[in-house]
Design an enzyme around this catalytic site. Structure first.
Site, PDB file in Angstrom:
ATOM      1  N   HIS A 126      -3.604 -10.108   9.841  1.00  0.00           N
ATOM      2  CA  HIS A 126      -4.044  -8.870   9.206  1.00  0.00           C
ATOM      3  C   HIS A 126      -3.076  -7.721   9.503  1.00  0.00           C
ATOM      4  CE1 HIS A 126      -7.200  -7.013   6.888  1.00  0.00           C
ATOM      5  NE2 HIS A 126      -7.463  -6.100   7.801  1.00  0.00           N
ATOM      6  N   SER A 140      -6.084  -3.000   4.535  1.00  0.00           N
ATOM      7  CA  SER A 140      -7.438  -3.490   4.760  1.00  0.00           C
ATOM      8  C   SER A 140      -8.398  -2.776   3.801  1.00  0.00           C
ATOM      9  CB  SER A 140      -7.829  -3.298   6.226  1.00  0.00           C
ATOM     10  OG  SER A 140      -8.983  -4.048   6.536  1.00  0.00           O
ATOM     11  N   ASP A 178      -3.792 -14.143   7.503  1.00  0.00           N
ATOM     12  CA  ASP A 178      -4.884 -13.167   7.477  1.00  0.00           C
ATOM     13  C   ASP A 178      -6.123 -13.855   6.929  1.00  0.00           C
ATOM     14  OD1 ASP A 178      -6.632 -11.089   7.270  1.00  0.00           O
ATOM     15  OD2 ASP A 178      -5.442  -9.907   5.864  1.00  0.00           O
TER      16      ASP A 178
END
Length: 682
Positions: free
Chosen positions: A658, A544, A626
């Site tokens: 994600h 991320s 995602d």
């Protein structure tokens, strides 16, 4: 005497060595066997705690979840629900004789009720749009739950017909007319989350939040976005009713969630937090129903604003700040039975203690150290029930006296497996940082550590970015898994991390590649200076925002032998049009992507502008579902790396979002990531 003592000591040492040698480093096979404890719920009579145990099934590629019971005074736990699939979210009946829960055992997610003293579970709902998030009123037979429905439908027949048409249609096209048409890992497909009430005895559920709004809205952090009063007559929920300039929903770029009150029989809803432009969420009624505690943020569009604890008084309509001057985010919280005291958790330097405050005297006091979560209070107010974990122990359920003292572990699902593992606890290290700050790091040494040897090292970068590495167990990015491969592991809480005050959190916005990068490089200097670390064998990995930072690092230093970037931003300009939660992007880069100052920030901090400098081998990981950091970011970077001839691979999971959650996918993730690091760093 000396001879006998010497022989005795020698035997003892040999015995100790034999025990130590029996322990082994953590493997994926160990990790996947560990049972996952969550959601402890204490019964109204205080005798029992219901909780959820998740057991990964590697062969079936799923995690089965079931409800267990353990005496609150301590003792043997027993399993209440069985079978394959998931039984989750246990919620007690007022008489402590039954539990409502969510299960897909009938083929779809519905509410079931099971007696705790034996007997078969009965199905309560049979909605075509399914049911989730069940809550039972503390003193009534009314249940509250959520379902994703078509806003133009007013009954189950209409929703059922629409669902059937969607499934049977050969055309799968979507006609989209507003933003937030997909979120995290799923498409909206024209449906909205609504709240329903239903009697425990059965009957038709009632939609309490009709219309083209999510009510409750998805969580920005914290507990549920809805609650039912103890007498079952009123419901409080979170909803974002903001409109754009053209009259369309502004939920994609605003965080102005408000709290609404509505009768459980259905009525006109009333906004009780309209004066606050930020997010008001996670309502929870006091035991007598007079007060509603909730979380509140002051600024619209800023999901990482300070999360405050507030209380709404039904009688006076007054709102009171429960933690004035408190500079950490309030997470889970619970009322004590005195209708005055509130216990809550909040981050504090890599751990999450329990604090308390009160309506009569809003002053914060720390009551329990450690890494705690999911706090609740016993009916007599004498005990807290919560979950605790660390980097050496998965989450378990504990009881702690409100008067103080060490907490007592109630569940022991993983004790026997952990007893066979060799893991080192964290060491907390301070290093120099940007802006004159001291930066905290978490250091984990490999099993069987020998200070006279030289070890390779892995530098892990957390996501968020307004998050932190904490002394907690994780099944994703587990530091012990990296250490078990013979690496010294360093995890840095750079500018933007939580647990160090709101000012520290905010200093990352608009400065993604600035102070955080400097913090990380100072920490890397420290890591490479350790006498037991081989400075020429250090890798770095992150997901991320951590993936973004790996992409940024790649274009700004070649000090790392290999890099792993998981779901990370690569091109800050295209990212603005691909992501779904626009408020995050617009806040972090100070405006809309076509505005001059914001455009300049995106150019300044976009890793894509420095791809020509990359020298380190890179592994990219990307989830096809995602929608926070969509797949285009990884595809762009992988194309550039391949065209430049940089050693690189792309691990693509079409069925993950994600996070990598399916057991077999997780197995492949660890095998690939650790294999890549072993190849280039070891």
């Amino acid at each position: 005497m000396k001879t006998t003592l010497g022989i005795t000591m020698a035997v003892f040492l040999l015995s100790a060595c034999s025990v130590a040698s029996a322990n082994h480093a953590l493997t994926f096979e160990d990790l996947v066997k560990l049972q996952r404890i969550s959601d402890p719920q204490i019964s109204p009579d205080g005798r029992w705690i219901a909780y959820v145990v998740g057991v990964p099934d590697l062969a079936a590629n799923r995690t089965d979840r079931h409800i267990w019971l353990v005496p609150s005074a301590g003792g043997e736990a027993h399993q209440l629900t069985r079978g394959t699939g998931a039984d989750t979210r246990p919620r007690w009946s007022p008489d402590s004789k039954s539990l409502a829960f969510i299960s897909a055992r009938g083929g779809s997610s519905q509410i079931w009720i099971v007696p705790v003293d034996g007997g078969e579970a009965r199905q309560l709902t049979s909605l075509s749009t399914e049911a989730d998030g069940v809550t039972w009123a503390a003193k009534a037979d009314t249940l509250l739950f959520t379902s994703n429905v078509y806003p133009d439908c007013t009954d189950e027949a209409c929703n059922g017909r629409r669902m059937k048409e969607a499934v049977e249609s050969k055309v799968k096209a979507l006609l989209i007319d507003e933003l937030l048409y997909r979120h995290w890992d799923s498409w909206r497909e024209g449906k909205y989350t609504h709240l329903f009430s239903v009697a425990a005895s059965g009957g038709a559920p009632r939609d309490l939040t009709p219309g083209a709004y999510d009510s409750p809205t998805f969580s920005l952090g914290g507990p549920d976005g809805y609650a039912i009063s103890p007498d079952g007559k009123e419901v409080c929920y979170t909803s974002n009713r903001s409109k754009g300039s053209a009259g369309q929903s502004a939920a994609a770029w605003t965080t102005n969630n408000d709290l609404y009150l509505v009768s459980a029989d259905g009525d006109e809803a009333r906004n009780i937090t309209s004066d606050n432009p930020g997010s008001d969420a996670s309502p929870l009624y006091s035991p007598n129903g007079r007060y509603i505690a909730y979380t509140s943020q002051a600024r619209n569009g800023y999901e990482s604003d300070l999360i405050r604890l507030r209380v709404y008084d039904h009688e006076t309509k007054k709102i009171t700040d429960m933690a004035p001057g408190f500079d950490q985010w309030v997470n889970s919280f619970a009322w004590a039975p005195d209708n005055n005291t509130i216990y809550f958790t909040a981050p504090d330097h890599a751990r999450q203690p329990v604090f308390k405050t009160s309506v009569s005297s809003p002053k914060v006091e720390k009551v329990l150290e450690g890494s705690n979560d999911e706090v609740s209070v016993s009916p007599d107010g004498q005990c807290l029930v919560l979950t605790r974990s660390s980097l050496t122990q998965p989450q378990e359920v504990y009881r702690a006296d409100t008067s103080g003292g060490a907490p007592t572990q109630l569940t022991h699902e993983n004790d026997s497996l952990l007893a066979d593992l060799d893991m080192n606890s964290i060491e907390l290290i301070d290093t120099k940082g940007a802006l004159g700050a001291q930066i905290q790091n978490l250091l984990v040494k490999p099993p069987g550590f020998d200070a006279s040897k030289k070890y390779p090292a892995i530098f892990l970068v957390h996501g968020g970015p307004q998050s932190a590495w904490d002394d907690v167990w994780s099944y994703r990015w587990n530091a012990q898994m990296f250490a078990a491969h013979g690496y010294v592991v360093l995890m840095t809480n750079f500018h933007g991390s939580t647990g160090y005050g709101q000012k520290f959190v905010e200093e990352i916005s608009g400065d993604w590649g600035g102070a955080p990068f400097q913090d990380l490089m100072y920490a890397a200097d420290y890591l490479q200076s350790l006498p037991y670390v081989d400075r020429d064998r250090v890798g770095a990995a992150g997901a991320s925002f951590g993936g973004y930072m790996i992409n940024w690092i790649a274009g700004h230093t070649d000090r790392f032998k290999a890099l792993v970037s998981h779901d990370g931003d690569y091109d800050d300009r295209s990212m603005a049009g691909e992501t779904e939660e626009l408020w995050f992007d617009e806040w972090e880069f100070h405006g809309l992507p076509w505005e001059k100052d914001s455009r300049a920030l995106r150019e300044k901090w976009s890793p894509s502008n420095f791809v020509q400098n990359i020298k380190s081998p890179m592994l990219l990981v990307q989830g096809g579902r995602d929608y926070r950091v969509p797949e285009g970011q990884a595809f762009q970077l992988f194309s550039a790396l391949q065209r430049r001839g940089i050693p690189s691979k792309l691990l693509y999971f079409p069925d993950e979002g994600h996070w990598v959650l399916k057991p077999q996918n997780s197995q492949l993730w660890y095998k690939t990531v650790l294999g890549w690091l072993d190849q280039w760093v070891k």
